[in-house]
Scaffold this motif. Structure first.
Motif, PDB file in Angstrom:
ATOM      1  N   PRO A 190       0.794  -1.228   0.000  1.00  0.00           N
ATOM      2  CA  PRO A 190       0.000   0.000   0.000  1.00  0.00           C
ATOM      3  C   PRO A 190       0.828   1.281   0.000  1.00  0.00           C
ATOM      4  O   PRO A 190       0.283   2.364  -0.152  1.00  0.00           O
ATOM      5  CB  PRO A 190      -0.826  -0.112   1.286  1.00  0.00           C
ATOM      6  N   ASN A 191       2.139   1.168   0.158  1.00  0.00           N
ATOM      7  CA  ASN A 191       3.001   2.354   0.139  1.00  0.00           C
ATOM      8  C   ASN A 191       3.322   2.812  -1.282  1.00  0.00           C
ATOM      9  O   ASN A 191       3.934   3.848  -1.469  1.00  0.00           O
ATOM     10  CB  ASN A 191       4.302   2.085   0.894  1.00  0.00           C
ATOM     11  N   PHE A 192       2.910   2.023  -2.270  1.00  0.00           N
ATOM     12  CA  PHE A 192       3.205   2.336  -3.662  1.00  0.00           C
ATOM     13  C   PHE A 192       1.916   2.523  -4.449  1.00  0.00           C
ATOM     14  O   PHE A 192       0.905   1.890  -4.170  1.00  0.00           O
ATOM     15  CB  PHE A 192       4.043   1.222  -4.305  1.00  0.00           C
ATOM     16  N   CYS A 193       1.981   3.381  -5.429  1.00  0.00           N
ATOM     17  CA  CYS A 193       0.831   3.636  -6.287  1.00  0.00           C
ATOM     18  C   CYS A 193       0.525   2.381  -7.099  1.00  0.00           C
ATOM     19  O   CYS A 193       1.419   1.841  -7.762  1.00  0.00           O
ATOM     20  CB  CYS A 193       1.130   4.812  -7.219  1.00  0.00           C
ATOM     21  N   PRO A 194      -0.733   1.898  -7.087  1.00  0.00           N
ATOM     22  CA  PRO A 194      -1.051   0.701  -7.858  1.00  0.00           C
ATOM     23  C   PRO A 194      -1.097   0.946  -9.371  1.00  0.00           C
ATOM     24  O   PRO A 194      -1.101   0.002 -10.149  1.00  0.00           O
ATOM     25  CB  PRO A 194      -2.429   0.288  -7.323  1.00  0.00           C
ATOM     26  N   GLU A 195      -1.107   2.207  -9.801  1.00  0.00           N
ATOM     27  CA  GLU A 195      -1.168   2.533 -11.223  1.00  0.00           C
ATOM     28  C   GLU A 195       0.213   2.642 -11.863  1.00  0.00           C
ATOM     29  O   GLU A 195       0.453   2.109 -12.929  1.00  0.00           O
ATOM     30  CB  GLU A 195      -1.943   3.838 -11.441  1.00  0.00           C
ATOM     31  N   CYS A 196       1.132   3.384 -11.197  1.00  0.00           N
ATOM     32  CA  CYS A 196       2.445   3.633 -11.812  1.00  0.00           C
ATOM     33  C   CYS A 196       3.615   3.070 -11.007  1.00  0.00           C
ATOM     34  O   CYS A 196       4.746   3.069 -11.485  1.00  0.00           O
ATOM     35  CB  CYS A 196       2.637   5.130 -12.044  1.00  0.00           C
ATOM     36  N   GLY A 197       3.376   2.641  -9.769  1.00  0.00           N
ATOM     37  CA  GLY A 197       4.444   2.071  -8.962  1.00  0.00           C
ATOM     38  C   GLY A 197       5.265   3.082  -8.192  1.00  0.00           C
ATOM     39  O   GLY A 197       6.213   2.719  -7.503  1.00  0.00           O
ATOM     40  N   CYS A 198       4.925   4.348  -8.266  1.00  0.00           N
ATOM     41  CA  CYS A 198       5.654   5.407  -7.566  1.00  0.00           C
ATOM     42  C   CYS A 198       5.380   5.313  -6.061  1.00  0.00           C
ATOM     43  O   CYS A 198       4.325   4.859  -5.627  1.00  0.00           O
ATOM     44  CB  CYS A 198       5.201   6.760  -8.110  1.00  0.00           C
ATOM     45  N   VAL A 199       6.324   5.744  -5.246  1.00  0.00           N
ATOM     46  CA  VAL A 199       6.137   5.752  -3.798  1.00  0.00           C
ATOM     47  C   VAL A 199       5.105   6.815  -3.452  1.00  0.00           C
ATOM     48  O   VAL A 199       5.225   7.973  -3.856  1.00  0.00           O
ATOM     49  CB  VAL A 199       7.468   6.048  -3.065  1.00  0.00           C
ATOM     50  N   LEU A 200       4.090   6.409  -2.678  1.00  0.00           N
ATOM     51  CA  LEU A 200       3.064   7.367  -2.259  1.00  0.00           C
ATOM     52  C   LEU A 200       3.578   8.193  -1.093  1.00  0.00           C
ATOM     53  O   LEU A 200       4.300   7.683  -0.232  1.00  0.00           O
ATOM     54  CB  LEU A 200       1.782   6.622  -1.848  1.00  0.00           C
ATOM     55  N   PRO A 201       3.238   9.473  -1.040  1.00  0.00           N
ATOM     56  CA  PRO A 201       3.670  10.302   0.087  1.00  0.00           C
ATOM     57  C   PRO A 201       2.959   9.872   1.370  1.00  0.00           C
ATOM     58  O   PRO A 201       1.902   9.234   1.336  1.00  0.00           O
ATOM     59  CB  PRO A 201       3.268  11.712  -0.333  1.00  0.00           C
ATOM     60  N   LEU A 202       3.526  10.243   2.508  1.00  0.00           N
ATOM     61  CA  LEU A 202       2.899   9.942   3.791  1.00  0.00           C
ATOM     62  C   LEU A 202       1.619  10.750   3.928  1.00  0.00           C
ATOM     63  O   LEU A 202       1.508  11.845   3.389  1.00  0.00           O
ATOM     64  CB  LEU A 202       3.865  10.281   4.928  1.00  0.00           C
ATOM     65  N   PRO A 203       0.623  10.208   4.651  1.00  0.00           N
ATOM     66  CA  PRO A 203      -0.614  10.968   4.850  1.00  0.00           C
ATOM     67  C   PRO A 203      -0.337  12.291   5.549  1.00  0.00           C
ATOM     68  O   PRO A 203       0.490  12.373   6.455  1.00  0.00           O
ATOM     69  CB  PRO A 203      -1.462  10.051   5.733  1.00  0.00           C
ATOM     70  N   GLY A 204      -1.028  13.323   5.116  1.00  0.00           N
ATOM     71  CA  GLY A 204      -0.846  14.649   5.692  1.00  0.00           C
ATOM     72  C   GLY A 204      -2.157  15.199   6.194  1.00  0.00           C
ATOM     73  O   GLY A 204      -2.963  14.484   6.790  1.00  0.00           O
ATOM     74  N   PHE A 205      -2.418  16.465   5.953  1.00  0.00           N
ATOM     75  CA  PHE A 205      -3.619  17.134   6.436  1.00  0.00           C
ATOM     76  C   PHE A 205      -4.823  16.908   5.524  1.00  0.00           C
ATOM     77  O   PHE A 205      -5.952  17.098   5.944  1.00  0.00           O
ATOM     78  CB  PHE A 205      -3.356  18.630   6.575  1.00  0.00           C
ATOM     79  N   LEU A 206      -4.601  16.522   4.285  1.00  0.00           N
ATOM     80  CA  LEU A 206      -5.699  16.334   3.338  1.00  0.00           C
ATOM     81  C   LEU A 206      -6.391  14.992   3.576  1.00  0.00           C
ATOM     82  O   LEU A 206      -5.839  14.083   4.194  1.00  0.00           O
ATOM     83  CB  LEU A 206      -5.178  16.415   1.904  1.00  0.00           C
ATOM     84  N   ASP A 207      -7.603  14.853   3.049  1.00  0.00           N
ATOM     85  CA  ASP A 207      -8.369  13.625   3.189  1.00  0.00           C
ATOM     86  C   ASP A 207      -7.976  12.575   2.157  1.00  0.00           C
ATOM     87  O   ASP A 207      -8.455  11.451   2.211  1.00  0.00           O
ATOM     88  CB  ASP A 207      -9.872  13.918   3.025  1.00  0.00           C
ATOM     89  N   VAL A 208      -7.119  12.967   1.223  1.00  0.00           N
ATOM     90  CA  VAL A 208      -6.763  12.094   0.109  1.00  0.00           C
ATOM     91  C   VAL A 208      -5.246  12.080  -0.032  1.00  0.00           C
ATOM     92  O   VAL A 208      -4.578  13.091   0.147  1.00  0.00           O
ATOM     93  CB  VAL A 208      -7.416  12.604  -1.198  1.00  0.00           C
ATOM     94  N   ILE A 209      -4.710  10.911  -0.365  1.00  0.00           N
ATOM     95  CA  ILE A 209      -3.286  10.798  -0.713  1.00  0.00           C
ATOM     96  C   ILE A 209      -3.237  10.708  -2.226  1.00  0.00           C
ATOM     97  O   ILE A 209      -3.870   9.852  -2.830  1.00  0.00           O
ATOM     98  CB  ILE A 209      -2.651   9.558  -0.079  1.00  0.00           C
ATOM     99  N   GLN A 210      -2.487  11.608  -2.838  1.00  0.00           N
ATOM    100  CA  GLN A 210      -2.414  11.654  -4.294  1.00  0.00           C
ATOM    101  C   GLN A 210      -0.999  11.296  -4.744  1.00  0.00           C
ATOM    102  O   GLN A 210      -0.002  11.771  -4.185  1.00  0.00           O
ATOM    103  CB  GLN A 210      -2.776  13.038  -4.816  1.00  0.00           C
ATOM    104  N   CYS A 211      -0.945  10.454  -5.755  1.00  0.00           N
ATOM    105  CA  CYS A 211       0.338  10.053  -6.328  1.00  0.00           C
ATOM    106  C   CYS A 211       0.992  11.266  -6.983  1.00  0.00           C
ATOM    107  O   CYS A 211       0.347  11.978  -7.753  1.00  0.00           O
ATOM    108  CB  CYS A 211       0.129   8.945  -7.357  1.00  0.00           C
ATOM    109  N   PRO A 212       2.283  11.528  -6.708  1.00  0.00           N
ATOM    110  CA  PRO A 212       2.954  12.688  -7.307  1.00  0.00           C
ATOM    111  C   PRO A 212       3.245  12.513  -8.797  1.00  0.00           C
ATOM    112  O   PRO A 212       3.542  13.478  -9.485  1.00  0.00           O
ATOM    113  CB  PRO A 212       4.244  12.811  -6.508  1.00  0.00           C
ATOM    114  N   ARG A 213       3.111  11.284  -9.312  1.00  0.00           N
ATOM    115  CA  ARG A 213       3.459  11.038 -10.705  1.00  0.00           C
ATOM    116  C   ARG A 213       2.240  10.947 -11.626  1.00  0.00           C
ATOM    117  O   ARG A 213       2.246  11.449 -12.727  1.00  0.00           O
ATOM    118  CB  ARG A 213       4.262   9.747 -10.801  1.00  0.00           C
TER     119      ARG A 213
END
Length: 118
Positions: A8-31
């Motif tokens: 779950p630490n990686f994006c299932p679409e592109c394989g990029c490392v997902l950022p740590l959860p922050g203040f937003l309700d959504v974690i968005q892949c940077p790529r």
């Protein structure tokens, strides 16, 4: 359709490392445009480790008091004359700038010199 899966630490679409959860309700892949709600990470423990490469000792520098010819790093190269390991090297630009350097090797045991055009 997901190309990557499992961690779950990686994006299932592109394989990029997902950022740590922050203040937003959504974690968005940077790529790519993939996003996942933060609620899917509730109760999960995130661990990370840092592995450092071992500290390498600096190259052995051989200096001879009577002759300054043997200065430089000692490498694992076998001398073609005495067949022992250990040669000192230095480089020079002997040919035109668009060609490789010439590497000069000197045996630390018998002082035989070799050259190699790279």
């Amino acid at each position: 359709m997901s190309c990557f899966g499992g961690d779950p630490n990686f994006c299932p679409e592109c394989g990029c490392v997902l950022p740590l959860p922050g203040f937003l309700d959504v974690i968005q892949c940077p790529r790519c445009s993939f996003s996942i709600p933060v609620e899917e990470f509730l109760g999960r423990e995130i661990r990370s480790t840092i592995v450092f490469n071992p500290v390498e000792l600096p190259s052995v520098c051989v200096e001879d008091s009577e002759d300054s010819e043997l200065k430089g790093p000692v490498i694992d190269r076998r001398c073609s004359r005495c067949n022992k390991e250990g040669m000192v090297y230095h480089t020079r630009q002997m040919r035109s700038a668009d060609e490789g350097q010439t590497v000069f090797f000197t045996c630390v045991h018998c002082r035989y010199q070799e050259k190699e055009d790279s």
